[in-house]
Each structure stands twice: as structure tokens, then as C-alpha cells.
Motif scaffolding. Structure first.
Motif, mmCIF file in Angstrom:
data_model
loop_
_atom_site.group_PDB
_atom_site.id
_atom_site.type_symbol
_atom_site.label_atom_id
_atom_site.label_comp_id
_atom_site.label_asym_id
_atom_site.label_seq_id
_atom_site.Cartn_x
_atom_site.Cartn_y
_atom_site.Cartn_z
ATOM 1 N N MET A 110 57.063 80.164 44.214
ATOM 2 C CA MET A 110 55.809 80.141 43.478
ATOM 3 C C MET A 110 55.126 78.780 43.497
ATOM 4 S SD MET A 110 57.406 82.269 40.262
ATOM 5 C CE MET A 110 56.034 81.953 39.164
ATOM 6 N N PHE A 111 55.924 77.710 43.456
ATOM 7 C CA PHE A 111 55.360 76.364 43.316
ATOM 8 C C PHE A 111 56.060 75.375 44.240
ATOM 9 C CE2 PHE A 111 55.009 78.426 39.099
ATOM 10 C CZ PHE A 111 53.624 78.493 39.025
ATOM 11 N N GLU A 112 55.335 74.350 44.622
ATOM 12 C CA GLU A 112 55.898 73.281 45.443
ATOM 13 C C GLU A 112 56.347 72.105 44.599
ATOM 14 O OE1 GLU A 112 52.824 72.249 48.148
ATOM 15 O OE2 GLU A 112 53.018 74.080 49.355
ATOM 16 N N GLU A 113 55.819 72.003 43.381
ATOM 17 C CA GLU A 113 56.094 70.840 42.530
ATOM 18 C C GLU A 113 57.572 70.791 42.133
ATOM 19 O OE1 GLU A 113 51.794 71.697 42.356
ATOM 20 O OE2 GLU A 113 53.641 72.874 42.279
ATOM 21 N N ARG A 114 58.232 69.708 42.464
ATOM 22 C CA ARG A 114 59.660 69.550 42.167
ATOM 23 C C ARG A 114 59.926 69.567 40.664
ATOM 24 N NH1 ARG A 114 64.229 67.787 44.713
ATOM 25 N NH2 ARG A 114 65.703 66.516 43.527
ATOM 26 N N ALA A 115 59.002 68.987 39.892
ATOM 27 C CA ALA A 115 59.182 68.938 38.442
ATOM 28 C C ALA A 115 59.218 70.335 37.839
ATOM 29 C CB ALA A 115 58.054 68.118 37.807
ATOM 30 N N ALA B 90 47.348 78.992 38.698
ATOM 31 C CA ALA B 90 48.157 79.152 39.908
ATOM 32 C C ALA B 90 47.616 80.265 40.789
ATOM 33 C CB ALA B 90 49.607 79.450 39.528
ATOM 34 N N MET B 91 47.266 81.395 40.188
ATOM 35 C CA MET B 91 46.763 82.513 40.988
ATOM 36 C C MET B 91 45.411 82.189 41.615
ATOM 37 S SD MET B 91 47.988 85.993 39.034
ATOM 38 C CE MET B 91 47.327 85.565 37.424
ATOM 39 N N ARG B 92 44.570 81.469 40.889
ATOM 40 C CA ARG B 92 43.265 81.078 41.453
ATOM 41 C C ARG B 92 43.441 80.056 42.565
ATOM 42 N NH1 ARG B 92 39.338 79.246 36.815
ATOM 43 N NH2 ARG B 92 38.055 78.859 38.661
ATOM 44 N N ARG B 93 44.289 79.081 42.327
ATOM 45 C CA ARG B 93 44.478 78.014 43.304
ATOM 46 C C ARG B 93 45.144 78.534 44.573
ATOM 47 N NH1 ARG B 93 48.441 72.724 42.510
ATOM 48 N NH2 ARG B 93 47.993 71.741 44.498
ATOM 49 N N GLN B 94 46.093 79.455 44.397
ATOM 50 C CA GLN B 94 46.838 79.967 45.548
ATOM 51 C C GLN B 94 46.222 81.251 46.112
ATOM 52 O OE1 GLN B 94 50.920 80.415 44.312
ATOM 53 N NE2 GLN B 94 51.054 78.351 43.488
ATOM 54 N N HIS B 95 45.012 81.577 45.653
ATOM 55 C CA HIS B 95 44.309 82.766 46.147
ATOM 56 C C HIS B 95 45.142 84.042 45.939
ATOM 57 C CE1 HIS B 95 41.412 79.998 47.831
ATOM 58 N NE2 HIS B 95 42.366 79.398 48.505
ATOM 59 N N PRO C 255 58.413 78.498 34.453
ATOM 60 C CA PRO C 255 57.724 77.754 35.526
ATOM 61 C C PRO C 255 56.208 77.805 35.409
ATOM 62 C CG PRO C 255 58.828 79.710 36.395
ATOM 63 C CD PRO C 255 59.322 79.511 35.006
ATOM 64 N N PHE C 256 55.658 78.946 34.983
ATOM 65 C CA PHE C 256 54.213 79.004 34.755
ATOM 66 C C PHE C 256 53.802 78.014 33.666
ATOM 67 C CE2 PHE C 256 53.729 83.452 36.623
ATOM 68 C CZ PHE C 256 52.884 83.027 37.639
ATOM 69 N N ALA C 257 54.578 77.948 32.576
ATOM 70 C CA ALA C 257 54.258 77.039 31.473
ATOM 71 C C ALA C 257 54.339 75.582 31.926
ATOM 72 C CB ALA C 257 55.196 77.287 30.295
ATOM 73 N N LEU C 258 55.354 75.253 32.714
ATOM 74 C CA LEU C 258 55.474 73.877 33.221
ATOM 75 C C LEU C 258 54.312 73.538 34.155
ATOM 76 C CD1 LEU C 258 59.319 73.766 33.938
ATOM 77 C CD2 LEU C 258 58.093 72.505 32.158
ATOM 78 N N TYR C 259 53.933 74.491 34.974
ATOM 79 C CA TYR C 259 52.790 74.285 35.860
ATOM 80 C C TYR C 259 51.506 74.128 35.045
ATOM 81 C CZ TYR C 259 49.658 74.967 39.848
ATOM 82 O OH TYR C 259 48.688 74.803 40.821
ATOM 83 N N GLY C 260 51.380 74.921 33.986
ATOM 84 C CA GLY C 260 50.228 74.790 33.098
ATOM 85 C C GLY C 260 50.188 73.442 32.415
ATOM 86 N N PHE C 261 51.359 72.936 32.018
ATOM 87 C CA PHE C 261 51.432 71.611 31.402
ATOM 88 C C PHE C 261 50.976 70.530 32.378
ATOM 89 C CE2 PHE C 261 53.931 67.686 30.864
ATOM 90 C CZ PHE C 261 53.474 67.288 29.610
#
Length: 457
Positions: free
Chosen positions: A119-124, A395-400, A440-446
Motif C-alpha cells: 500500500m505504501f512506500e514510506e518506511r515509517a 492515498a487513493m487519490r494520490r495513487q489513482h 497504516p492508513f492512520a500513519l499515512y494520514g498523520f
């Protein structure tokens, strides 16, 4: 040499696994101490799985009840009781069962990290998901109990991992394995029984412009394999009760949980009062109703529910909010006998609207006791809920609208929707199966909110 190379390549995952296992062992120790050393009392739970497993072990079949009355059970699906019975039979005790639950609970954060990588590339985000799931109190609690949550989440998260793996590589083995795992997970906890329809629909929608014969065949095969896994239990229920289905849970939940919850709001009473009144007339509740009553209970429940639209709407709103925000800390503390001796008496949302001063009084009382953790975790989950929706939409908007993030988001909504049927009995355990998506969605939102904040300065 190979071990050292493996350790170097996976040192973070190994560290998180060990940390998660230590946390669960520590909590189990506190639980056993709270029950004066009685390990069975500390781990058996109250959902009937232990009783059914004991009846299987003693040759009384898949049944509930005590020694004097063994009645075939069609409320609980089979995997958890047979898991308990099988692991007990190996050494003649439940220690292997307990250790397997602790290990599965500690592996789930690692599987979650693997899913987050799709879902995400961010290591954090990836590492943070593993760390937070390792220390999440409710998941620790259910890793030490004979409820079905840990086995279900272990199987379900593996299924999601292989579904995502199939989407990435389109290897048919991954798709078959995912379907088998999802089928076994559904025979552990039936909440996922309709999920294949959602996942296949999202799959076909995602590839709608590139819909080949191979992909259509894969979608059909996934559903067929899933149903084949369920088929032995479906046949058992038809043979014993002349009714095809996995469980009587659908009808029983609507009739004996949702209706009393709605009436509690309608009458200003508690769920316990309405449940006692409702079942006093011979209505069979959970663990008692057989699957042949399922259709009857559903048919009778719907008109009653629709006759009280306002109360039903308020109840659904409270359940939806609680699904995301319930902290679960009361159960965590109660199990080790340090829970508060005063209760709210009704959902916090309703108490805030009806008697805010009483709610403030409870907050003041909690602040002076270990129950302050209840408030801390409730605030944490309120924040996490907001960040989840922020992160999911961004995430859904950014990743189309990739399949991974879209499937993750709608799977969370699916579980939230399925939870509406349990009314006022909702608690944090119903969110557990999708926390590996929510976190992970919440961390990405943060991270997204932090970026916006830095830009505005």
C-alpha cells in the motif's frame, strides 16, 4: 552464516516479533496471577469455544452444554473448537494451544508490515504499523484468550497478503492459497463470509479495461475454491439440521442482540434489561439457537427493526462510531482485575448528549485510577479514526485508486457495516481484524497532515 544473513535482512521484523511476544507473555503472566494461578480460568474466555473443545476431546461431538446435556452446536463455526481440541490432544493439556496463540499474535504485526508494503512506500508507515500492532492492548488481550480472534486474524491477514501478492504477480498459486485461507478464516469467524463478493467485484472493477479471460477465470476460481472449503461444514449443517448455512449467527444476532439494543434506546433502559426481557419468552440466544431458526429469526426481526426507524438509526450511528473509536481498555484491565468499579451505564456518546455533567464526573473519577488508560486510549482511537479517513482518501487519490488501497479501505467499511448488527454489544474486538489496514492508513494520514502543517508555517 545463513542465519546471520537472515537476521541482518530481517532484523526489524525479528525485533518486532520478539517484542510482541514478550508483551503477550507479560500480559498472560498478569492474567494467570489475577486468577490465582488457574491457567484455564485465565485463558478460556466466555464464547463457548472451550466447552465445545472439551466435548470434542471427550467424544461428545461438536456440542455445547455440560456433561448432562450435549446439544449439537450450530452457532459457532468449527475451526477454533477443533484447533483447541487438536492442540490439546497432542500433549494432553492446553500449553501448546496457548503458545501457538501467543506466537500467532506476535506474527500478525509482521504480516501487517508485509501488507502495508503493498500500500505504501514510506518506511515509517510500514515499521510503525508493526510496532503499534505489537503493543496494541486489545490484540494482546485476545492473543491470550481462547476466543477466535487471533486464529481468525492470522488466517485472514495471510489471505489478504496472498490476494495482494496475486494482484502484483498474477500467479495462480497465490490466488488459490488466498481463497483457501479466506475459506478457513470464514470457518473460524463468519464475519468474512460475504467478503469474496466484495473482493472479486473490486478485482473486476480494477481490471475492467484489461479484463482478459485469464482474469475472469481467476475471479471465478477464487469464489469456487472458497465455497469448496466451506462445503463440508455446509453439508454437516444440512445433514444435522436440514438447513444450509455456516452458522445461526445472522438471525440470532438480529433477533436477540440488535432488537434488544434498539429497544434499550427506545425505552431508555440498558441492553441487559431488554435482553433478559426479550429472551424470557423462550427466544433462544447465542450458543442456544440452531441454524434451522436462522431464516425465521431474520424474517421476524426485520419488521420489528423497521418499525422503530429513529431508534435504529441512532443505534447504527453509535455502533459505527464505536467500531472505530472503542478503546477496549476496560476489558484489558478487567481481565487482570484492575478495572474501575464504576461504569457509565450507557454508551459515552449517549451519555454526552443526555447527561454531560455525569460524563465529566466519570472522567474525573477515572483520572485518579489506572482506568485513566481507558480515556487515553479512547482519545487515541478518536484521533486514529480521523487520520484513517484522511490517510485513506489521500492515498487513493494520490495513487489513482490502486487495488491495494481501495480494497483495504472498502474491507474496513465492510467490517464496520457487518458490525452494525451487534448494536450496543459492540467493542474493540470487532475492529481487530482490520486494524492492520486502519493503522497504516492512520500513519499515512498523520504524515500527510504533518506535511500540510510544515507547508503552512
Amino acid at each position: 552464516m545463513l542465519f546471520l544473513a537472515f537476521f541482518r535482512n530481517h532484523k526489524i521484523e525479528i525485533g518486532i516479533f520478539i517484542f510482541a511476544l514478550l508483551m503477550r507473555c507479560l500480559y498472560l503472566g498478569l492474567s494467570v496471577q489475577a486468577y490465582q494461578g488457574d491457567i484455564i480460568e485465565a485463558v478460556q474466555g466466555a464464547d463457548g469455544y472451550y466447552v465445545i473443545s472439551q466435548n470434542i476431546i471427550h467424544g461428545n461431538g461438536f456440542s455445547g452444554g455440560d456433561v448432562s446435556s450435549h446439544t449439537l452446536n450450530s452457532f459457532r463455526p468449527p475451526i477454533q473448537p477443533y484447533f483447541l481440541a487438536l492442540t490439546y490432544s497432542i500433549f494432553g493439556n492446553y500449553w501448546l494451544t496457548i503458545w501457538l496463540l501467543l506466537i500467532m499474535g506476535s506474527i500478525i504485526p509482521i504480516i501487517a508490515m508485509r501488507i502495508a508494503r503493498f500500500m505504501f512506500e514510506e518506511r515509517a508507515v510500514i515499521v510503525g504499523t508493526g510496532v503499534l500492532l505489537a503493543v496494541e492492548p486489545v490484540s494482546i488481550l485476545y492473543s491470550t484468550l481462547f476466543y477466535s480472534e487471533t486464529v481468525f486474524i492470522f488466517l485472514f491477514s495471510l489471505s489478504i497478503y496472498y490476494i495482494f501478492k496475486y494482484i502484483q504477480l498474477e500467479g495462480w498459486r497465490h490466488g488459490i492459497l488466498a481463497a483457501v485461507l479466506l475459506g478457513v478464516a470464514t470457518l473460524t469467524k463468519v464475519v468474512s463470509m460475504y467478503l469474496p463478493l466484495l473482493l472479486v467485484s473490486l478485482f473486476l472493477l480494477h481490471f475492467r479495461k484489461e479484463l482478459t479471460k485469464k482474469r475472469i477465470t481467476a475471479a471465478i476460481t477464487f469464489v469456487v475454491v472458497f465455497l469448496l472449503v466451506l462445503s463440508p461444514w455446509l453439508y454437516r449443517n444440512y445433514h444435522e439440521f436440514r438447513s444450509i448455512g455456516i452458522t445461526s449467527e445472522e438471525g440470532v444476532t438480529l433477533y436477540t442482540v440488535l432488537i434488544p439494543s434498539m429497544l434499550a434506546i427506545e425505552h431508555g433502559t440498558s441492553f441487559q434489561q431488554e435482553f433478559a426481557s426479550w429472551t424470557a419468552n423462550g427466544v433462544k440466544g447465542p450458543n442456544e439457537a440452531t441454524i434451522d431458526l436462522n431464516a425465521q429469526y431474520v424474517r421476524e426481526a426485520i419488521p420489528i427493526l423497521l418499525a422503530h426507524p429513529v431508534s435504529l438509526l441512532l443505534l447504527c450511528a453509535n455502533t459505527a462510531v464505536s467500531f472505530f473509536t472503542h478503546d477496549g481498555m476496560f476489558d484489558v484491565l478487567r481481565h487482570i482485575h484492575i478495572s474501575p468499579d464504576q461504569l457509565l451505564g450507557k454508551p459515552a456518546l449517549f451519555l454526552l448528549l443526555s447527561d454531560p455533567m455525569k460524563l465529566l464526573g466519570f472522567i474525573g473519577y477515572y483520572a485518579a485510577t489506572p482506568a485513566i488508560l481507558i480515556l487515553v486510549m479512547r482519545v487515541a482511537w478518536l484521533i486514529a479514526t480521523v487520520l484513517f479517513f484522511v490517510g485513506a482518501v489521500h492515498a487513493m487519490r494520490r495513487q489513482h485508486y490502486t487495488f491495494f488501497t481501495t480494497a483495504a479501505f472498502f474491507t474496513v467499511l465492510y467490517f464496520a457495516l457487518m458490525t452494525l448488527t451487534i448494536g450496543l454489544t459492540v467493542n474493540a474486538r470487532y475492529r481487530l481484524p482490520v486494524e492492520f489496514f486502519i493503522i497504516p492508513f492512520a500513519l499515512y494520514g498523520f504524515m500527510y497532515c504533518r506535511t500540510l502543517w510544515n507547508r503552512s508555517r
